[in-house]
Scaffold this motif. Sequence first.
Motif, PDB file in Angstrom:
ATOM      1  N   ALA A  19      11.107 -14.205  -7.475  1.00 16.56           N
ATOM      2  CA  ALA A  19      12.272 -13.784  -8.260  1.00 16.56           C
ATOM      3  C   ALA A  19      12.924 -15.014  -8.873  1.00 16.56           C
ATOM      4  N   THR A  20      13.431 -14.846 -10.078  1.00 12.03           N
ATOM      5  CA  THR A  20      14.236 -15.898 -10.691  1.00 12.03           C
ATOM      6  C   THR A  20      15.695 -15.443 -10.688  1.00 12.03           C
ATOM      7  N   TRP A  21      16.596 -16.368 -10.389  1.00  4.40           N
ATOM      8  CA  TRP A  21      18.001 -16.011 -10.283  1.00  4.40           C
ATOM      9  C   TRP A  21      18.866 -17.148 -10.807  1.00  4.40           C
ATOM     10  N   ILE A  60      15.548  -8.215  -1.981  1.00  3.48           N
ATOM     11  CA  ILE A  60      14.282  -7.969  -2.682  1.00  3.48           C
ATOM     12  C   ILE A  60      13.322  -7.181  -1.800  1.00  3.48           C
ATOM     13  N   LYS A  61      13.263  -7.489  -0.515  1.00  8.29           N
ATOM     14  CA  LYS A  61      12.407  -6.722   0.388  1.00  8.29           C
ATOM     15  C   LYS A  61      12.807  -5.246   0.388  1.00  8.29           C
ATOM     16  N   ALA A  62      14.109  -5.001   0.507  1.00  8.76           N
ATOM     17  CA  ALA A  62      14.579  -3.621   0.571  1.00  8.76           C
ATOM     18  C   ALA A  62      14.291  -2.878  -0.733  1.00  8.76           C
ATOM     19  N   GLU A  63      14.567  -3.515  -1.874  1.00 10.77           N
ATOM     20  CA  GLU A  63      14.378  -2.834  -3.153  1.00 10.77           C
ATOM     21  C   GLU A  63      12.899  -2.652  -3.480  1.00 10.77           C
ATOM     22  N   ASN A  79      10.599 -17.540  -3.815  1.00 12.89           N
ATOM     23  CA  ASN A  79       9.296 -16.974  -3.505  1.00 12.89           C
ATOM     24  C   ASN A  79       9.400 -16.100  -2.254  1.00 12.89           C
ATOM     25  N   LEU A  80       9.101 -14.824  -2.436  1.00  8.46           N
ATOM     26  CA  LEU A  80       9.121 -13.898  -1.298  1.00  8.46           C
ATOM     27  C   LEU A  80       7.810 -14.029  -0.532  1.00  8.46           C
ATOM     28  N   PRO A  81       7.837 -14.254   0.765  1.00  5.44           N
ATOM     29  CA  PRO A  81       6.590 -14.340   1.545  1.00  5.44           C
ATOM     30  C   PRO A  81       5.791 -13.034   1.454  1.00  5.44           C
ATOM     31  N   LYS A  82       4.504 -13.129   1.690  1.00  2.41           N
ATOM     32  CA  LYS A  82       3.640 -11.946   1.634  1.00  2.41           C
ATOM     33  C   LYS A  82       4.126 -10.914   2.652  1.00  2.41           C
ATOM     34  N   THR A  83       4.365  -9.703   2.146  1.00  2.00           N
ATOM     35  CA  THR A  83       4.962  -8.649   2.967  1.00  2.00           C
ATOM     36  C   THR A  83       4.166  -7.363   2.796  1.00  2.00           C
ATOM     37  N   GLU A  84       4.048  -6.584   3.846  1.00  2.00           N
ATOM     38  CA  GLU A  84       3.311  -5.320   3.796  1.00  2.00           C
ATOM     39  C   GLU A  84       4.270  -4.169   3.478  1.00  2.00           C
ATOM     40  N   PHE A  85       3.851  -3.341   2.478  1.00  2.00           N
ATOM     41  CA  PHE A  85       4.617  -2.172   2.086  1.00  2.00           C
ATOM     42  C   PHE A  85       3.711  -0.947   2.120  1.00  2.00           C
ATOM     43  N   LEU A  86       4.328   0.229   1.913  1.00  2.00           N
ATOM     44  CA  LEU A  86       3.602   1.493   1.936  1.00  2.00           C
ATOM     45  C   LEU A  86       3.857   2.218   0.611  1.00  2.00           C
ATOM     46  N   SER A  87       2.772   2.636  -0.075  1.00  2.41           N
ATOM     47  CA  SER A  87       2.918   3.368  -1.330  1.00  2.41           C
ATOM     48  C   SER A  87       3.227   4.840  -1.038  1.00  2.41           C
ATOM     49  N   SER A  88       3.520   5.602  -2.095  1.00  2.00           N
ATOM     50  CA  SER A  88       3.894   7.005  -1.896  1.00  2.00           C
ATOM     51  C   SER A  88       2.741   7.841  -1.349  1.00  2.00           C
ATOM     52  N   ASP A  89       1.484   7.428  -1.621  1.00  2.00           N
ATOM     53  CA  ASP A  89       0.335   8.149  -1.078  1.00  2.00           C
ATOM     54  C   ASP A  89      -0.147   7.536   0.239  1.00  2.00           C
ATOM     55  N   VAL A  91      19.949 -11.695 -10.388  1.00  2.00           N
ATOM     56  CA  VAL A  91      18.492 -11.795 -10.473  1.00  2.00           C
ATOM     57  C   VAL A  91      18.083 -11.551 -11.915  1.00  2.00           C
ATOM     58  N   THR A  92      17.337 -12.481 -12.512  1.00  2.00           N
ATOM     59  CA  THR A  92      16.940 -12.363 -13.919  1.00  2.00           C
ATOM     60  C   THR A  92      15.529 -11.796 -14.095  1.00  2.00           C
ATOM     61  N   ASP A  93      14.697 -11.900 -13.055  1.00  2.00           N
ATOM     62  CA  ASP A  93      13.341 -11.351 -13.191  1.00  2.00           C
ATOM     63  C   ASP A  93      12.701 -11.275 -11.815  1.00  2.00           C
ATOM     64  N   ILE A  94      11.792 -10.289 -11.673  1.00  2.00           N
ATOM     65  CA  ILE A  94      10.976 -10.157 -10.457  1.00  2.00           C
ATOM     66  C   ILE A  94       9.550  -9.840 -10.890  1.00  2.00           C
ATOM     67  N   GLN A  95       8.599 -10.595 -10.407  1.00  2.00           N
ATOM     68  CA  GLN A  95       7.189 -10.390 -10.721  1.00  2.00           C
ATOM     69  C   GLN A  95       6.354 -10.535  -9.454  1.00  2.00           C
ATOM     70  N   LEU A  96       5.145  -9.978  -9.501  1.00  2.00           N
ATOM     71  CA  LEU A  96       4.223 -10.079  -8.368  1.00  2.00           C
ATOM     72  C   LEU A  96       3.266 -11.247  -8.576  1.00  2.00           C
ATOM     73  N   LYS A  97       3.060 -12.004  -7.538  1.00  2.00           N
ATOM     74  CA  LYS A  97       2.037 -13.049  -7.558  1.00  2.00           C
ATOM     75  C   LYS A  97       0.702 -12.517  -7.063  1.00  2.00           C
ATOM     76  N   GLU A  98       0.768 -11.543  -6.138  1.00  2.00           N
ATOM     77  CA  GLU A  98      -0.465 -10.984  -5.565  1.00  2.00           C
ATOM     78  C   GLU A  98      -0.178  -9.594  -5.025  1.00  2.00           C
ATOM     79  N   LEU A  99      -1.128  -8.684  -5.262  1.00  2.00           N
ATOM     80  CA  LEU A  99      -1.066  -7.345  -4.671  1.00  2.00           C
ATOM     81  C   LEU A  99      -2.448  -7.047  -4.110  1.00  2.00           C
ATOM     82  N   THR A 100      -2.545  -6.937  -2.817  1.00  2.00           N
ATOM     83  CA  THR A 100      -3.836  -6.710  -2.184  1.00  2.00           C
ATOM     84  C   THR A 100      -3.647  -5.745  -1.016  1.00  2.00           C
TER      85      THR A 100
END
Length: 320
Positions: free
Chosen positions: A91-93, A119-122, A71-81, A167-176
């Motif tokens: 992630a499952t591995w 996972i954070k970097a990608e 489980n990746l902790p909640k992290t802040e990212f920036l979209s292209s806009d 890594v076999t799968d990556i999914q989002l639990k929350e996007l806010t």
Amino acid sequence: MKPVRIAALGVLGLGFLGATLTLYQVDTTEYAIVTQFGRPVRVLSDPGLYIKAPDPIQSVLKISKQIQVYNLPKTEFLSSDKKNIMVEAYATWQVTDALAFLKNVNSLRGASTQLNDIIKAELGAALGQVELGNLVTVETSQASLPDTLNAVKERAAARTGAYGFTVTDIQLKELTFPEANLTSVFQRMRSEREAIARQFRSEGAEEAARIRAEADTEKAKILATASRESAEIRGTADAEAIAIYAGSFGRDKDFYRFSRTLEAYDKFIDEGTTLILPADSELLQYLDPRNALKLPPSSTATGGSAVGSRNVTADSERDR
């Protein structure tokens, strides 16, 4: 007998101890790595019972083959806009090379550390190439989140292969959104929905006007057709009536003139009507006693009843 029994028990004990130190079992859900003085010498992946040198000469390390969840902790990212988004993912591995896993990360904790960085970097690199509107949308054709996550999974799997797991799968639990941006984001979303609603209402009004125009055109066509058919029917009827009148007039002109005169009386003379007409008026010709003998034989009585009690005064009557 007593020393023999003690010796037998000792042999059995030594045999049990030897079996415990030299025999080991590999389950279908795990890898087994045999180390000799700490150096790996054999990797087993097939289930079964195996033998080794007793400890501390040889030892056995077991690594699970089962799929693990990180489980990746909640992290802040920036979209292209340039929109800040908060993402919580998992992630499952699974271990694919037990020996490489042991040499590079050694344990589940070491694998989690590597997964966190990769996972954070990608995720950051992938989300930075996609606009927010394509990540969160109700239009299936515009949604790019599944493809984005699939690309992140493939790149992460390629990087973790060197560590002995994939890594076999990556999914989002929350996007806010960050708490500081929620109000402005909701306001913008509300404005966009209102614009879409106005567009739908405008298109609906335009469609309604088109339908009304088509209905009015169809109505005008139906009324025109009905009016034309009515005029044709009326013209045919008038032609037949004229033909009948002409036929009747041709048979007996005097009776026809007499009948039409009575119809005229009935139209403009009612109770209490007083007419003042010249003595030579054609309307008075059948009211003059001198013309009584000229009436058609079958209409004398009719002429009298047609006038009835109506009061008709003529200049000729006053003269007499």
